[in-house]
Design an enzyme around this catalytic site. Structure first.
Site, short mmCIF file in Angstrom:
data_model
loop_
_atom_site.label_atom_id
_atom_site.label_comp_id
_atom_site.label_asym_id
_atom_site.label_seq_id
_atom_site.Cartn_x
_atom_site.Cartn_y
_atom_site.Cartn_z
CE LYS A 40 14.21 -74.25 29.03
NZ LYS A 40 14.10 -74.82 30.38
CE1 TYR A 268 39.54 -51.11 19.01
CE2 TYR A 268 37.82 -52.65 19.69
CZ TYR A 268 38.20 -51.48 19.04
OH TYR A 268 37.27 -50.69 18.46
C1 LIG Z 1 14.07 -76.18 30.42
C2 LIG Z 1 13.17 -77.08 31.15
C3 LIG Z 1 12.98 -78.40 30.72
C4 LIG Z 1 13.76 -79.01 29.57
O1 LIG Z 1 15.03 -79.33 30.00
P1 LIG Z 1 16.11 -79.99 29.01
O2 LIG Z 1 17.20 -80.38 29.91
O3 LIG Z 1 16.48 -78.93 28.04
O4 LIG Z 1 15.44 -81.13 28.35
C5 LIG Z 1 12.06 -79.17 31.40
N1 LIG Z 1 11.37 -78.68 32.46
C6 LIG Z 1 11.54 -77.42 32.90
C7 LIG Z 1 10.75 -76.94 34.06
C8 LIG Z 1 12.45 -76.58 32.27
O5 LIG Z 1 12.62 -75.34 32.72
#
Ligand SMILES: *Cc1c(COP(=O)(O)O)cnc(C)c1O
Length: 402
Positions: A40, A268
């Protein structure tokens, strides 16, 4: 990249590091446990289609993303293998498009089950689904009663294949294990109750990166791992650490360098004043590129609050160890003054040989770096030339088609 092939900033991703991390993760999997690679958020900033291809080439055949748009992008890039969507779909059109592209759906509530039931009947398409159970994260998911009703309802539709059931843990890296153990217990109860009623779901999963490392007995049939594949350990208590490599380097070129006198103000609001004469370089990256943005969360406890306060105070006094630094020819140099929207300033020794156009590595969080930025996939330390477009796809395409 500009018309003449000159890029002022880009990201290098080391293909061998990604493969290395995959093997590290695999070394903790018990026999028969499947890996669901979570790619993702553009594979945590590394480029989702490319990372998925690299992993697929190494035998990974199951992926997960948050949103339909991400899943479709992977499918349209030619990725085979399962793609599990981790969020619910809410319209018929979405479900239709997902089924046409063989996306595996999550069902997190009864109305979604009805929606998928309806669309799969109308379109006569097979829907492969995973049921999501909420055991304590408070995000998505059904309770035991709803999961039972869901199975009953879907059982009547032979187009629906309940391939999996899963839950997500709230604090897999917390020192106190009680809440996680409790979530696991609840999840097991749901699975057992469903089994007692004759619903045998093949793939049960609950472990993310932190849970995989801290609770080996929670691997069940599959684990959903993202952070570890991206070369990092989850923040918090991790009892079994892996040897991970960060595949990600954010690089840019110096676009201006000038000698400034001792006492000159930088940026700035004049928050920094040179203590010596120096060379000041301008880099073409700023907070719009993800530089120096902190995630603004409420501190998680008193200790955390004190840490945040201490850091703020030390930062005020330009405490060297907290100073943001960039890497130039193997040495670290401090970013000075307020970071601009699209630029920042770096203080270099006055006698250092520096050219406009020289490469600098910048500590930009991978999940904040713009998705539109060019990512170069490199192997064996050889970065494809930035001006050679062929190289970008060379590694990934060629190996994918082997
Ligand atoms: C992001 C996510 C993961 C992966 O988690 P990590 O800690 O990055 O390995 C697994 N399951 C769900 C539902 C997620 O949203």
């Amino acid at each position: 990249m500009t018309a003449d092939g000159w890029a002022d900033k880009w990201i290098e991703i080391d293909v061998d590091d990604i493969r290395w991390n995959l093997e590290q993760v695999r070394s903790c999997l018990q026999e028969g446990v499947r890996l669901i690679a979570v790619v993702k958020a553009n594979a945590y900033g590394h480029g989702a289609p490319e990372v998925a291809r690299i992993l697929y080439q190494q035998g990974v055949d199951f992926f997960a993303v948050s949103y339909l748009k991400e899943a479709l992008a992977l499918r349209h890039s030619g990725l085979r293998g399962s793609i599990l969507l981790l969020t619910p779909l809410i319209t018929e059109d979405q479900v239709q498009e997902a089924l046409e592209n063989h996306i595996t759906l999550s069902i997190t509530s009864l109305p979604e089950a009805e929606l998928i039931d309806k669309v799969s009947r109308l379109s006569k398409r097979i829907a492969t689904v995973h049921l999501k159970v909420d055991t304590g994260l408070g995000r998505f998911g059904m309770d035991l009663e709803q999961a039972l009703q869901c199975c009953e309802a879907l059982n009547r539709n032979s187009n629906i294949y309940i391939e999996g059931i899963y839950t997500h843990m709230a604090e897999g890296a917390a020192r106190n294990t009680r809440y996680t153990l409790n979530q696991f217990k609840r999840f097991r109860e749901v699975i057992n109750q469903l089994q007692d009623r004759g619903y045998h779901i093949p793939i049960c999963h609950c472990a993310n990166s932190a849970v995989l490392l801290n609770y080996p007995h929670m691997q069940l049939d599959a684990v959903r791992v993202g952070t570890l594949l991206s070369g990092q350990h989850p923040v918090g208590k991790i009892s079994h650490r892996l040897e991970l490599r960060d595949p990600y380097r954010f690089k840019c070129r110096i676009i201006s360098v000038r000698n400034l006198k001792k006492g000159s103000y930088l940026g700035y609001n004049r928050t920094y004043r040179l203590k010596h004469a120096a060379k000041v370089a301008v880099l073409p990256v700023g907070y719009h590129d993800g530089l120096a943005l902190a995630v603004d969360n409420r501190p998680s406890g008193l200790v955390d609050l004190l840490k945040v306060l201490a850091k703020t105070v030390l930062n005020y006094f330009h405490f060297p160890r907290l100073q943001m630094k960039v890497s130039y020819k193997g040495h670290l140099y401090p970013v000075r003054g307020k970071v601009f929207m699209q630029m920042c300033l770096v203080e270099l020794p006055v006698d250092l040989e520096v050219q406009v156009g020289d490469e600098v590595e910048v500590p930009i969080r991978k999940t904040l770096a713009l998705g539109s930025l060019m990512r170069l996939y490199v192997r064996e330390g050889k970065a494809g030339k930035v001006d050679n477009d062929q190289y970008v796809s060379y590694v990934v395409e060629e190996e994918f088609n082997e």
